[in-house]
Design an enzyme around this catalytic site. Structure first.
Site, PDB file in Angstrom:
ATOM      1  N   TRP A   1     -18.748  15.099  13.283  1.00  0.00           N
ATOM      2  CA  TRP A   1     -17.957  14.828  12.092  1.00  0.00           C
ATOM      3  C   TRP A   1     -18.537  15.529  10.864  1.00  0.00           C
ATOM      4  O   TRP A   1     -19.752  15.501  10.637  1.00  0.00           O
ATOM      5  CB  TRP A   1     -17.914  13.327  11.811  1.00  0.00           C
ATOM      6  CG  TRP A   1     -16.971  12.600  12.714  1.00  0.00           C
ATOM      7  CD1 TRP A   1     -16.156  13.165  13.646  1.00  0.00           C
ATOM      8  CD2 TRP A   1     -16.769  11.190  12.779  1.00  0.00           C
ATOM      9  NE1 TRP A   1     -15.433  12.191  14.286  1.00  0.00           N
ATOM     10  CE2 TRP A   1     -15.787  10.974  13.779  1.00  0.00           C
ATOM     11  CE3 TRP A   1     -17.286  10.093  12.097  1.00  0.00           C
ATOM     12  CZ2 TRP A   1     -15.333   9.695  14.104  1.00  0.00           C
ATOM     13  CZ3 TRP A   1     -16.838   8.834  12.414  1.00  0.00           C
ATOM     14  CH2 TRP A   1     -15.865   8.634  13.417  1.00  0.00           C
TER      15      TRP A   1
ATOM     16  N   LYS B   1     -13.436  17.192  12.650  1.00  0.00           N
ATOM     17  CA  LYS B   1     -14.364  17.171  13.780  1.00  0.00           C
ATOM     18  C   LYS B   1     -14.615  18.603  14.212  1.00  0.00           C
ATOM     19  O   LYS B   1     -13.720  19.271  14.722  1.00  0.00           O
ATOM     20  CB  LYS B   1     -13.783  16.345  14.925  1.00  0.00           C
ATOM     21  CG  LYS B   1     -14.833  15.500  15.560  1.00  0.00           C
ATOM     22  CD  LYS B   1     -14.247  14.423  16.415  1.00  0.00           C
ATOM     23  CE  LYS B   1     -15.399  13.595  16.972  1.00  0.00           C
ATOM     24  NZ  LYS B   1     -14.980  12.659  17.961  1.00  0.00           N
TER      25      LYS B   1
ATOM     26  N   THR C   1       0.867  -1.176   0.000  1.00  0.00           N
ATOM     27  CA  THR C   1       0.000   0.000   0.000  1.00  0.00           C
ATOM     28  C   THR C   1       0.904   1.225   0.000  1.00  0.00           C
ATOM     29  O   THR C   1       2.033   1.164   0.503  1.00  0.00           O
ATOM     30  CB  THR C   1      -0.909   0.059   1.244  1.00  0.00           C
ATOM     31  OG1 THR C   1      -0.087   0.191   2.388  1.00  0.00           O
ATOM     32  CG2 THR C   1      -1.757  -1.164   1.367  1.00  0.00           C
TER      33      THR C   1
ATOM     34  N   GLU D   1      -5.573  -4.164   0.694  1.00  0.00           N
ATOM     35  CA  GLU D   1      -5.689  -5.227   1.704  1.00  0.00           C
ATOM     36  C   GLU D   1      -6.860  -6.168   1.419  1.00  0.00           C
ATOM     37  O   GLU D   1      -6.996  -7.209   2.036  1.00  0.00           O
ATOM     38  CB  GLU D   1      -5.885  -4.596   3.095  1.00  0.00           C
ATOM     39  CG  GLU D   1      -4.660  -3.891   3.658  1.00  0.00           C
ATOM     40  CD  GLU D   1      -4.550  -2.425   3.239  1.00  0.00           C
ATOM     41  OE1 GLU D   1      -5.128  -2.052   2.185  1.00  0.00           O
ATOM     42  OE2 GLU D   1      -3.892  -1.656   3.959  1.00  0.00           O
TER      43      GLU D   1
HETATM   44  P1  ADP Z   1      -3.640   3.161  -1.269  1.00  0.00           P
HETATM   45  O1  ADP Z   1      -2.411   2.419  -1.590  1.00  0.00           O
HETATM   46  O2  ADP Z   1      -3.739   4.555  -1.808  1.00  0.00           O
HETATM   47  O3  ADP Z   1      -4.103   3.034   0.154  1.00  0.00           O
HETATM   48  P2  ADP Z   1      -5.874   1.549  -1.974  1.00  0.00           P
HETATM   49  O4  ADP Z   1      -6.393   1.301  -3.322  1.00  0.00           O
HETATM   50  O5  ADP Z   1      -5.595   0.390  -1.134  1.00  0.00           O
HETATM   51  O6  ADP Z   1      -4.638   2.424  -2.195  1.00  0.00           O
HETATM   52  O7  ADP Z   1      -6.817   2.582  -1.260  1.00  0.00           O
HETATM   53  C1  ADP Z   1      -7.959   2.151  -0.641  1.00  0.00           C
HETATM   54  C2  ADP Z   1      -8.722   3.344  -0.155  1.00  0.00           C
HETATM   55  O8  ADP Z   1      -9.229   4.116  -1.238  1.00  0.00           O
HETATM   56  C3  ADP Z   1      -9.945   2.971   0.624  1.00  0.00           C
HETATM   57  O9  ADP Z   1      -9.631   2.616   1.932  1.00  0.00           O
HETATM   58  C4  ADP Z   1     -10.768   4.242   0.513  1.00  0.00           C
HETATM   59  O10 ADP Z   1     -10.351   5.227   1.421  1.00  0.00           O
HETATM   60  C5  ADP Z   1     -10.465   4.729  -0.866  1.00  0.00           C
HETATM   61  N1  ADP Z   1     -11.538   4.311  -1.772  1.00  0.00           N
HETATM   62  C6  ADP Z   1     -11.587   3.213  -2.534  1.00  0.00           C
HETATM   63  N2  ADP Z   1     -12.741   3.161  -3.221  1.00  0.00           N
HETATM   64  C7  ADP Z   1     -13.458   4.259  -2.871  1.00  0.00           C
HETATM   65  C8  ADP Z   1     -14.761   4.780  -3.197  1.00  0.00           C
HETATM   66  N3  ADP Z   1     -15.551   4.159  -4.052  1.00  0.00           N
HETATM   67  N4  ADP Z   1     -15.146   5.927  -2.610  1.00  0.00           N
HETATM   68  C9  ADP Z   1     -14.356   6.575  -1.743  1.00  0.00           C
HETATM   69  N5  ADP Z   1     -13.138   6.140  -1.389  1.00  0.00           N
HETATM   70  C10 ADP Z   1     -12.692   5.003  -1.937  1.00  0.00           C
END
Ligand code: ADP
Length: 537
Positions: A442, A437, A185, A328
């Protein structure tokens, strides 16, 4: 008492063998650095995966070795995915957009033995090769005539290596729980963390993705999600398992004109990518007056989808479906499809549902909890920390025994904050670390950003929390104007009135030339917070 059914291992090799037998003539079209329209078939690339497996054996690879790739989406990267994983090694896809020091960290942490690299990324590796502690050599993904001059030591040419090898390879019988691939990640906090997928998790995720995306061999897929980031959302496997023609954009991922060209030339019907990519496409279509008639369905995820983008895609008759997931989670967790009765809702209400992250796909379980860990109701109102579990969710980070995200009761804390409504539609309202916040309540920065993105003069918008003497924190709107547009600050903030809760409307808006992005193309709130550290209401 056990059932009497066959216990065949769920391996990526089984997907390869199946596609080779059933869909041998199905096409794979790619843009590569050395060929703007390369055409091949599943049969041919799996033959080459056999040649590659022989190359890897000759290089002295041992079972479980991590073999890295630093490459765009194309047929050679596809061969690496299968050739490496099916011969018992781990295909470690490295994101070339990461900072060089992160690449060094990742390659050393994974103990990568060999790196297969696109010519475009050779200079990147040249910069850091002295710091790579485990790499034995580099294989450049091109033919002899296009080999770049390089200072990389022990460099070989991919096509030359393959040409000498037999197609036949005795693919090993792998344990379905053996590791198949590794993806880190991007690590907005701390060092990047590795997610080590298994053959079993990959096959189960593949089956779920096939049904979620309702794939059939009549489909032509354009994965604009990088193969260096979560297996192109599983499409590398799903296309083979369902016999879909694949169209790979190579280095042209964010190029609206090139994407429109590919869609029209190859009759792409189904595509996947982050919102930024589709914004580039609709902007190009608006400027050029072009169309994308074959494209009927598009999965969008990785970041919140702006309403304006969904409406724009609707105007081209391409149905934008929001998906949510993360590295993950292999990555799919939810997908948005409307229920039959929702089709009759007024347009605005329909968009409200369509913009949510959607409902769970079978195989993943989710819950939202409050700060004390108590589960919250699915009422569409209460937002809480989103946690998941399931056979394609990682149970620990690679070589890390403890992580805050892996909870003692077996759930994984996604770091997202979400609501879930009574029909099971989940909506991401924030990342835990980005939450604003204000006066103890929130504010969803995503909702504020989306509302601002709806303004015709706004190219990109981001919202962060800044200190406030009375409310502790208040939102600050940061905007990149569209070229030639000159929106008025006050008018922009007034525009938000009625679109979001009144007390969510920021008191101020600042215009910037550019908003910083992470290596996966998301707004980097961390960098924005650094940039506006001195700002205060
Ligand atoms: P990174 O390596 O940037 O963490 P990931 O692809 O694993 O890449 O990122 C996952 C995150 O992306 C999620 O936990 C969420 O915050 C965001 N995300 C994924 N899909 C969506 C969605 N449809 N709407 C909003 N946020 C999203």
């Amino acid at each position: 008492m056990f059932g009497d059914m066959m216990d065949d291992a769920l391996t990526i090799t089984s997907i390869m063998k199946f596609a080779r037998q059933v869909y041998s003539n199905t096409e794979i079209v790619s843009i590569t650095a050395d060929n703007p329209s390369h055409r091949t078939t599943f049969g041919a690339v799996f033959d080459r995966a056999g040649q590659l497996a022989n190359v890897l054996a000759n290089l002295g690879c041992a079972q479980g070795d991590r073999i890295a790739t630093l490459a765009w989406n194309d047929y050679r990267h596809f061969e690496l995915y299968y050739g490496i994983s099916c011969s018992g090694y781990v295909c470690h896809t490295v994101n070339p957009r990461l900072f060089p020091e992160q690449i060094v960290y990742i390659a050393n942490h994974a103990e990568d033995q060999w790196i297969f690299v696109d010519p475009a990324f050779v200079p990147l590796l040249e910069q850091v090769q002295d710091q790579l502690t485990s790499v034995r050599g580099y294989i450049v993904l091109t033919d002899q005539s296009n080999m770049p001059e390089t200072t990389l030591t022990n460099t070989m040419c991919y096509e030359t290596l393959l040409a000498d090898q037999a197609v036949d390879y005795a693919w090993p019988e792998l344990d379905e729980n053996s590791a198949s691939s590794l993806c880190y990640t991007s690590g907005t906090t701390g060092n990047p963390k590795g997610v080590l997928y298994s053959h079993r998790s990959t096959v189960l995720h593949c089956m779920a993705a096939n049904t979620t995306a309702a794939l059939s061999p009549s489909e032509v897929i354009l994965p604009v999600v990088p193969m260096f980031h979560v297996n192109a959302w599983g499409m590398v496997y799903s296309a083979a398992a369902t016999g879909c023609k694949l169209v790979f954009p190579g280095p042209k991922m964010g190029d609206g004109e090139a994407l429109a060209g590919l869609i029209n030339a190859e009759k792409v019907s189904f595509a996947l990518g982050v919102p930024t990519v589709w914004l580039a496409l609709v902007n190009y279509l608006a400027e050029s007056g072009g169309s994308i008639d074959s494209l009927t369905r598009v999965l969008v995820g990785g970041a919140a989808c702006p309403l304006s983008l969904m409406k724009a895609m609707d105007s081209y008759n391409a149905d934008l479906q929001v998906v949510w997931g993360m590295t993950e989670m292999s990555p799919l967790g939810t997908c948005n499809t409307l229920l039959p009765w929702m089709h009759d809702l007024p347009e605005d209400e329909k968009y409200e549902y369509r913009l949510k992250a959607g409902r769970l796909i079978y195989g993943v379980d989710m819950r939202i909890v409050d700060e004390a860990g108590s589960e919250l109701a699915w009422d569409g109102e209460k937002s809480g920390q989103l946690q998941v579990r399931g056979p394609w969710v990682c149970k620990a980070y690679y070589k890390m025994e403890v992580s805050d995200a892996h909870l003692p009761d077996g759930w994984f804390d996604t770091g997202d904050v979400a609501t879930i409504d009574q029909y099971g539609y989940m909506a991401i309202t924030d990342r835990t670390k980005d939450v604003i916040k204000s006066g103890g309540e929130w504010i969803s920065s995503i909702d504020v950003e989306n509302a601002a993105m709806g303004h015709p003069d706004v190219a990109e918008a981001a919202v962060i929390g800044v200190p406030h003497p009375k409310w502790t924190e208040r939102p600050l709107l940061i905007v990149v104007k569209k070229p030639q547009a000159n929106p008025d600050k006050k008018a922009l903030l007034t525009f938000l009135d009625g679109k979001i809760a009144k007390w969510w409307i920021p008191e101020d808006c600042v215009f910037v030339e550019e908003i910083p992005h992470t290596a996966t193309g998301k707004v980097s709130k961390k960098d924005l917070r650094d940039q506006f550290r001195e700002y205060s209401y």
